[in-house]
Design a protein around this motif. Structure first.
Motif, short mmCIF file in Angstrom:
data_model
loop_
_atom_site.label_atom_id
_atom_site.label_comp_id
_atom_site.label_asym_id
_atom_site.label_seq_id
_atom_site.Cartn_x
_atom_site.Cartn_y
_atom_site.Cartn_z
N HIS A 101 6.85 -4.36 -15.53
CA HIS A 101 7.31 -3.16 -14.84
C HIS A 101 6.17 -2.32 -14.28
O HIS A 101 6.40 -1.47 -13.43
N ASN A 102 4.95 -2.57 -14.72
CA ASN A 102 3.81 -1.80 -14.21
C ASN A 102 3.03 -2.54 -13.14
O ASN A 102 2.03 -2.04 -12.65
N LEU A 103 3.48 -3.73 -12.75
CA LEU A 103 2.81 -4.45 -11.69
C LEU A 103 3.14 -3.82 -10.35
O LEU A 103 4.24 -3.32 -10.15
N PRO A 104 2.18 -3.83 -9.41
CA PRO A 104 2.50 -3.29 -8.08
C PRO A 104 3.56 -4.15 -7.41
O PRO A 104 3.56 -5.37 -7.57
N VAL A 105 4.43 -3.52 -6.69
CA VAL A 105 5.51 -4.24 -6.01
C VAL A 105 5.02 -4.66 -4.63
O VAL A 105 4.48 -3.85 -3.89
N ALA A 106 5.19 -5.93 -4.30
CA ALA A 106 4.80 -6.42 -2.99
C ALA A 106 5.73 -5.84 -1.94
O ALA A 106 6.92 -5.71 -2.15
N SER A 107 5.17 -5.49 -0.82
CA SER A 107 5.97 -4.92 0.26
C SER A 107 6.51 -6.03 1.15
O SER A 107 5.83 -7.00 1.43
N SER A 108 7.75 -5.86 1.57
CA SER A 108 8.30 -6.80 2.53
C SER A 108 8.06 -6.27 3.95
O SER A 108 8.35 -6.93 4.92
N LYS A 109 7.52 -5.06 4.05
CA LYS A 109 7.22 -4.47 5.34
C LYS A 109 5.97 -5.15 5.91
O LYS A 109 5.09 -5.57 5.17
N GLY A 165 -3.17 -10.39 18.04
CA GLY A 165 -2.36 -9.69 17.05
C GLY A 165 -2.03 -10.58 15.87
O GLY A 165 -1.78 -11.78 16.03
N ILE A 166 -2.06 -10.01 14.68
CA ILE A 166 -1.64 -10.71 13.47
C ILE A 166 -0.73 -9.77 12.67
O ILE A 166 -0.81 -8.55 12.82
N LEU A 167 0.09 -10.36 11.83
CA LEU A 167 0.94 -9.57 10.93
C LEU A 167 0.32 -9.57 9.55
O LEU A 167 -0.22 -10.58 9.09
N THR A 168 0.42 -8.44 8.89
CA THR A 168 -0.06 -8.32 7.52
C THR A 168 0.97 -7.57 6.68
O THR A 168 1.73 -6.76 7.21
N THR A 169 1.00 -7.87 5.40
CA THR A 169 1.87 -7.14 4.47
C THR A 169 1.08 -6.07 3.73
O THR A 169 1.65 -5.35 2.92
N TRP A 170 -0.21 -5.98 3.99
CA TRP A 170 -1.05 -4.95 3.38
C TRP A 170 -1.06 -3.74 4.30
O TRP A 170 -1.41 -3.85 5.46
N ASP A 171 -0.66 -2.61 3.78
CA ASP A 171 -0.59 -1.38 4.56
C ASP A 171 -2.01 -0.99 5.01
O ASP A 171 -2.87 -0.69 4.18
N PRO A 172 -2.26 -0.97 6.33
CA PRO A 172 -3.61 -0.65 6.82
C PRO A 172 -3.89 0.86 6.90
O PRO A 172 -4.96 1.26 7.36
N SER A 173 -2.97 1.69 6.47
CA SER A 173 -3.18 3.14 6.51
C SER A 173 -4.41 3.53 5.70
O SER A 173 -4.75 2.87 4.71
#
Length: 114
Positions: free
Chosen positions: A18-26, A99-107
């Motif tokens: 429950h404490n693992l980071p949740v992977a984003s589907s975004k 262009g490439i897609l990533t699931t890591w938020d680049p913010s």
């Protein structure tokens, strides 16, 4: 294994899971690392010409720093991608070979990628 030990292992596993980071589907569309400056400058021009808000990459904008073509293009490419339904075409067709897609938020800092 004792019943106590079994319960302890189950509890510990549950806590850890429950404490693992949740992977984003975004996904975000950003500049590919092998893109050249000409491609990225063209992508910036394309996005701004088609109505993407380019103010964040201006000197007073939240995404101006780092002041690089790669960073500015990435932000605008993602803005275009986001405003056009996050389709594969909105990244790969309109930004071919750059262009490439990533699931890591680049913010970063106050530069927020939607």
């Amino acid at each position: 294994m004792s019943p106590f030990m079994s319960i302890f292992v189950i509890l510990l596993s549950s806590i850890l899971i429950h404490n693992l980071p949740v992977a984003s589907s975004k996904q975000w569309c950003i500049a590919a690392s092998n893109s050249n400056d000409k491609q990225l400058e063209d992508n910036i021009t394309f996005a701004c010409a088609l109505g993407v808000d380019c103010r964040p990459i201006l000197p007073s904008g939240a995404c101006f720093k780092p002041n690089t073509t790669f960073s500015h293009a990435s932000y605008l490419m993602n803005s275009y991608y986001e405003s056009h339904g996050r389709t594969n075409d909105a990244c790969f067709f309109f930004f071919p070979n750059s262009g490439i897609l990533t699931t890591w938020d680049p913010s970063y800092n106050s530069c927020i990628y939607k």
